[in-house]
Design an enzyme around this catalytic site. Sequence first.
Site, PDB file in Angstrom:
ATOM      1  N   ASP A  87       6.661  -6.264  13.813  1.00 41.49           N
ATOM      2  CA  ASP A  87       5.625  -7.247  14.114  1.00 41.49           C
ATOM      3  C   ASP A  87       5.026  -7.825  12.841  1.00 41.49           C
ATOM      4  O   ASP A  87       4.837  -9.047  12.729  1.00 41.49           O
ATOM      5  CB  ASP A  87       4.533  -6.589  14.962  1.00 41.49           C
ATOM      6  CG  ASP A  87       3.481  -7.590  15.410  1.00 41.49           C
ATOM      7  OD1 ASP A  87       3.823  -8.526  16.151  1.00 41.49           O
ATOM      8  OD2 ASP A  87       2.308  -7.441  15.011  1.00 41.49           O
ATOM      9  N   ASP A  91       5.366 -11.692  11.490  1.00 43.61           N
ATOM     10  CA  ASP A  91       4.163 -12.470  11.179  1.00 43.61           C
ATOM     11  C   ASP A  91       4.295 -13.170   9.839  1.00 43.61           C
ATOM     12  O   ASP A  91       3.900 -14.334   9.680  1.00 43.61           O
ATOM     13  CB  ASP A  91       2.929 -11.560  11.159  1.00 43.61           C
ATOM     14  CG  ASP A  91       2.470 -11.167  12.550  1.00 43.61           C
ATOM     15  OD1 ASP A  91       2.960 -11.761  13.527  1.00 43.61           O
ATOM     16  OD2 ASP A  91       1.625 -10.248  12.656  1.00 43.61           O
TER      17      ASP A  91
END
Length: 206
Positions: A87, A91
């Site tokens: 994640d 990002d």
Amino acid sequence: MLGNHGRSITLAIFTPLAIGLEKLRITPNMVTVAGTVISCTLAVTLLASGHLAVGGLALGVVLFMDSVDGVLARRTGTSSNFGAFLDSTMDRITDGFVFGSLLYWAVVGLPDGAVRQVSIVAGIICMTAIGVVPYVRAKAESFNVVAKVGIAERTDRLIVALLGGALTQWGLADWWFAVGLVWVAFASCVTVGQRIWVVHRELRSA
């Protein structure tokens, strides 16, 4: 700031969606990667071509749904270190495409003048900050120091930059585009300074 105070809201909104994804056997990592691909595609096709308002709104929707993977992971009990790592990596990729596309538009889309020059300089600083801000936090954690401070979180920086571009396309002065990037550049530099100071203070006291 928004990231900290919006988690309870996103939990309430995205829990029904997470339940649906769970029934379809879609994993949190699938959601993470899909969101990144969509975000990067929107940035390149819309922001870089000057469709700042439409691109900003579309990206705002996708980025708002960035919490779905976390909600899904908690519901299914599949939270993991790799999921958090993936994640965070996705990002950084998304941020690079968004600010890279805005910087590209500043170079090719804005008329020559002060606004264009300021936007380019601010855009370069923003591109640098994409890597430096999370790196300082990650490096601090390797010394067992928590350095999560900062005047603006990732969500805040993205909203301000995209809003500045949207205001420009909605008929306001080109300066709004520059103002958005300048604020993000300033906030990023301050955040880096704050985190460095925290690490310095903690390591010195230790």
